[in-house]
Write an enzyme that holds these catalytic residues in place. Sequence first.
Site, PDB file in Angstrom:
ATOM      1  N   ILE A  24       0.822  -1.214   0.000  1.00  0.00           N
ATOM      2  CA  ILE A  24       0.000   0.000   0.000  1.00  0.00           C
ATOM      3  C   ILE A  24       0.859   1.270   0.000  1.00  0.00           C
ATOM      4  O   ILE A  24       0.540   2.255  -0.674  1.00  0.00           O
ATOM      5  CB  ILE A  24      -0.946  -0.058   1.219  1.00  0.00           C
ATOM      6  CG1 ILE A  24      -1.985  -1.166   0.983  1.00  0.00           C
ATOM      7  CG2 ILE A  24      -1.633   1.285   1.456  1.00  0.00           C
ATOM      8  CD1 ILE A  24      -2.582  -1.741   2.252  1.00  0.00           C
ATOM      9  N   SER A 144      -6.726   0.563  10.702  1.00  0.00           N
ATOM     10  CA  SER A 144      -7.175  -0.765  10.273  1.00  0.00           C
ATOM     11  C   SER A 144      -8.531  -1.075  10.896  1.00  0.00           C
ATOM     12  O   SER A 144      -8.830  -0.614  12.009  1.00  0.00           O
ATOM     13  CB  SER A 144      -6.159  -1.814  10.730  1.00  0.00           C
ATOM     14  OG  SER A 144      -6.691  -3.107  10.556  1.00  0.00           O
ATOM     15  N   TYR A 169      -2.230  -6.827  17.097  1.00  0.00           N
ATOM     16  CA  TYR A 169      -2.068  -5.887  15.974  1.00  0.00           C
ATOM     17  C   TYR A 169      -3.104  -4.764  16.101  1.00  0.00           C
ATOM     18  O   TYR A 169      -2.795  -3.582  15.938  1.00  0.00           O
ATOM     19  CB  TYR A 169      -2.251  -6.658  14.666  1.00  0.00           C
ATOM     20  CG  TYR A 169      -2.444  -5.817  13.428  1.00  0.00           C
ATOM     21  CD1 TYR A 169      -1.388  -5.078  12.887  1.00  0.00           C
ATOM     22  CD2 TYR A 169      -3.682  -5.777  12.778  1.00  0.00           C
ATOM     23  CE1 TYR A 169      -1.578  -4.322  11.727  1.00  0.00           C
ATOM     24  CE2 TYR A 169      -3.870  -5.032  11.630  1.00  0.00           C
ATOM     25  CZ  TYR A 169      -2.815  -4.300  11.107  1.00  0.00           C
ATOM     26  OH  TYR A 169      -3.002  -3.546   9.965  1.00  0.00           O
ATOM     27  N   LYS A 173      -2.743  -0.562  16.183  1.00  0.00           N
ATOM     28  CA  LYS A 173      -3.433   0.356  15.259  1.00  0.00           C
ATOM     29  C   LYS A 173      -4.369   1.288  16.026  1.00  0.00           C
ATOM     30  O   LYS A 173      -4.510   2.473  15.682  1.00  0.00           O
ATOM     31  CB  LYS A 173      -4.209  -0.447  14.209  1.00  0.00           C
ATOM     32  CG  LYS A 173      -3.312  -1.073  13.169  1.00  0.00           C
ATOM     33  CD  LYS A 173      -2.606   0.001  12.351  1.00  0.00           C
ATOM     34  CE  LYS A 173      -1.669  -0.572  11.314  1.00  0.00           C
ATOM     35  NZ  LYS A 173      -1.025   0.462  10.498  1.00  0.00           N
TER      36      LYS A 173
HETATM   37  N1  LIG Z   1      -3.256  -5.057   3.532  1.00  0.00           N
HETATM   38  C1  LIG Z   1      -4.343  -4.842   4.259  1.00  0.00           C
HETATM   39  O1  LIG Z   1      -5.417  -5.405   4.018  1.00  0.00           O
HETATM   40  C2  LIG Z   1      -4.297  -3.866   5.398  1.00  0.00           C
HETATM   41  C3  LIG Z   1      -5.467  -3.667   6.152  1.00  0.00           C
HETATM   42  C4  LIG Z   1      -5.469  -2.722   7.169  1.00  0.00           C
HETATM   43  C5  LIG Z   1      -4.326  -1.985   7.426  1.00  0.00           C
HETATM   44  N2  LIG Z   1      -3.197  -2.235   6.702  1.00  0.00           N
HETATM   45  C6  LIG Z   1      -2.007  -1.423   7.015  1.00  0.00           C
HETATM   46  O2  LIG Z   1      -1.499  -0.844   5.839  1.00  0.00           O
HETATM   47  C7  LIG Z   1      -0.092  -0.684   5.954  1.00  0.00           C
HETATM   48  C8  LIG Z   1       0.577  -1.326   4.755  1.00  0.00           C
HETATM   49  O3  LIG Z   1       0.179  -2.690   4.705  1.00  0.00           O
HETATM   50  P1  LIG Z   1       0.598  -3.625   3.484  1.00  0.00           P
HETATM   51  O4  LIG Z   1      -0.451  -4.650   3.360  1.00  0.00           O
HETATM   52  O5  LIG Z   1       0.994  -2.828   2.321  1.00  0.00           O
HETATM   53  O6  LIG Z   1       1.881  -4.334   4.130  1.00  0.00           O
HETATM   54  P2  LIG Z   1       3.230  -4.862   3.468  1.00  0.00           P
HETATM   55  O7  LIG Z   1       3.066  -5.159   2.044  1.00  0.00           O
HETATM   56  O8  LIG Z   1       3.696  -5.918   4.402  1.00  0.00           O
HETATM   57  O9  LIG Z   1       4.200  -3.600   3.607  1.00  0.00           O
HETATM   58  C9  LIG Z   1       4.550  -3.141   4.870  1.00  0.00           C
HETATM   59  C10 LIG Z   1       5.582  -2.047   4.712  1.00  0.00           C
HETATM   60  O10 LIG Z   1       5.942  -1.600   6.037  1.00  0.00           O
HETATM   61  C11 LIG Z   1       7.356  -1.641   6.111  1.00  0.00           C
HETATM   62  N3  LIG Z   1       7.866  -1.806   7.468  1.00  0.00           N
HETATM   63  C12 LIG Z   1       7.597  -2.795   8.354  1.00  0.00           C
HETATM   64  N4  LIG Z   1       8.312  -2.597   9.472  1.00  0.00           N
HETATM   65  C13 LIG Z   1       9.040  -1.468   9.286  1.00  0.00           C
HETATM   66  C14 LIG Z   1       9.985  -0.763  10.061  1.00  0.00           C
HETATM   67  N5  LIG Z   1      10.371  -1.185  11.273  1.00  0.00           N
HETATM   68  N6  LIG Z   1      10.524   0.368   9.549  1.00  0.00           N
HETATM   69  C15 LIG Z   1      10.190   0.794   8.321  1.00  0.00           C
HETATM   70  N7  LIG Z   1       9.313   0.161   7.528  1.00  0.00           N
HETATM   71  C16 LIG Z   1       8.758  -0.968   8.010  1.00  0.00           C
HETATM   72  C17 LIG Z   1       7.774  -2.802   5.227  1.00  0.00           C
HETATM   73  O11 LIG Z   1       9.141  -2.696   4.927  1.00  0.00           O
HETATM   74  P3  LIG Z   1      10.044  -4.006   4.616  1.00  0.00           P
HETATM   75  O12 LIG Z   1       9.813  -4.338   3.180  1.00  0.00           O
HETATM   76  O13 LIG Z   1      11.414  -3.532   4.920  1.00  0.00           O
HETATM   77  O14 LIG Z   1       9.575  -5.103   5.539  1.00  0.00           O
HETATM   78  C18 LIG Z   1       6.863  -2.544   4.043  1.00  0.00           C
HETATM   79  O15 LIG Z   1       7.397  -1.522   3.239  1.00  0.00           O
HETATM   80  C19 LIG Z   1       0.310  -1.318   7.276  1.00  0.00           C
HETATM   81  O16 LIG Z   1       0.394  -0.319   8.263  1.00  0.00           O
HETATM   82  C20 LIG Z   1      -0.864  -2.238   7.590  1.00  0.00           C
HETATM   83  O17 LIG Z   1      -1.006  -2.444   8.961  1.00  0.00           O
HETATM   84  C21 LIG Z   1      -3.148  -3.144   5.706  1.00  0.00           C
END
Ligand SMILES: NC(=O)c1ccc[n+]([C@@H]2O[C@H](COP(=O)([O-])OP(=O)(O)OC[C@H]3O[C@@H](n4cnc5c(N)ncnc54)[C@H](OP(=O)(O)O)[C@@H]3O)[C@@H](O)[C@H]2O)c1
Length: 300
Positions: A24, A144, A169, A173
């Site tokens: 995202i 979330s 989690y 959030k």
């Molecule tokens: N996907 C969903 O359905 C969903 C739903 C609700 C909320 N969200 C929220 O949306 C956001 C993005 O989710 P996503 O699905 O795109 O997840 P994702 O594909 O796993 O990407 C997560 C990102 O966060 C980075 N990250 C994790 N720990 C970090 C740290 N210590 N310092 C800097 N960067 C860090 C990761 O970097 P690395 O590549 O280095 O690990 C990656 O760039 C998150 O906050 C998640 O909680 C997602």
Amino acid sequence: MTPSPARRDLVGRTVLITGANAGIGYWCAELLAARGARVLLGCRSTHRAEVAAKTLRAGVLGADVGTLPVDLGSLAVIRDAAARVDERLDAVICNAGVKAADPADRTEDGLDLMVGTNALGHFALLARLGHALAPDARVVAVGSLAHRFARIDPATLSQPWSGPSLRRYGRSKAALMSLTFELDRRWRGSGRSALCAHPGYAVDPLTPYRDGLAAVSGPVRAAAALSRGLVQGKDAGAEPIVHAVVARDAAGGEYWGPGGLLEFRGAPARVQASAEVRSSAIATELWSIAEELTGVRFAV
Ligand SMILES: NC(=O)c1ccc[n+]([C@@H]2O[C@H](COP(=O)([O-])OP(=O)(O)OC[C@H]3O[C@@H](n4cnc5c(N)ncnc54)[C@H](OP(=O)(O)O)[C@@H]3O)[C@@H](O)[C@H]2O)c1
């Protein structure tokens, strides 16, 4: 190549996006860059940041992309990263997130990994970015649906919790959202604003292919296509977040998400946050505890 957007209305605006090398966060960057914004990819891995920047430049003609090394799980790295920002930030998207962890997992500073990264890491980053934020800067925190599954107890914020990972989690959030709504209350009248947005249920197999980002096999994509009526790709998940950053009808203190069934997918709409994350009494206590745990005073 991203089709030329109808509007390049964000030329001259700069947006810092944490966790922008994947999912995202990357898609927020691509959508904003396509509208002319300069995007600063805040990532913990320099290599992954460079791969994402290259992909973005290849996909969006004339994309203005920079990178900022920042690990939200290290208060020292956050301090150094914020000090390195020497350009004006019009917006910050607090997107980086850990979605699953063992209760024993800790940040470099000994904080609960999900609370420490998702909530307190962003709190410390924003507190240290005061010198760079534009007078009308906007902060959008990625919340979330899971924020509803947890109770916030400020006093036990960084203590290990047992129980399902989704609940732990959700606690991180909920804390991030509570602190963001409190930031907006503290900023009120200053020109700056803070709000939350969530991406619904957004998955990689429904996301368009991009070089160097999550690789999904053809069969997995084909199987996932069956779920398209219920969930969405991460490109679509980025839409409510970008909407919260730039849309004229989005304002501080609001919460945006997909407007479809169960808020899993659909066009951006205003959605409801829990009474708990809206509570200013809880947020005030949480703010003090966040300052204590991070060792950073957040002057507004
Ligand atoms: N996907 C969903 O359905 C969903 C739903 C609700 C909320 N969200 C929220 O949306 C956001 C993005 O989710 P996503 O699905 O795109 O997840 P994702 O594909 O796993 O990407 C997560 C990102 O966060 C980075 N990250 C994790 N720990 C970090 C740290 N210590 N310092 C800097 N960067 C860090 C990761 O970097 P690395 O590549 O280095 O690990 C990656 O760039 C998150 O906050 C998640 O909680 C997602």
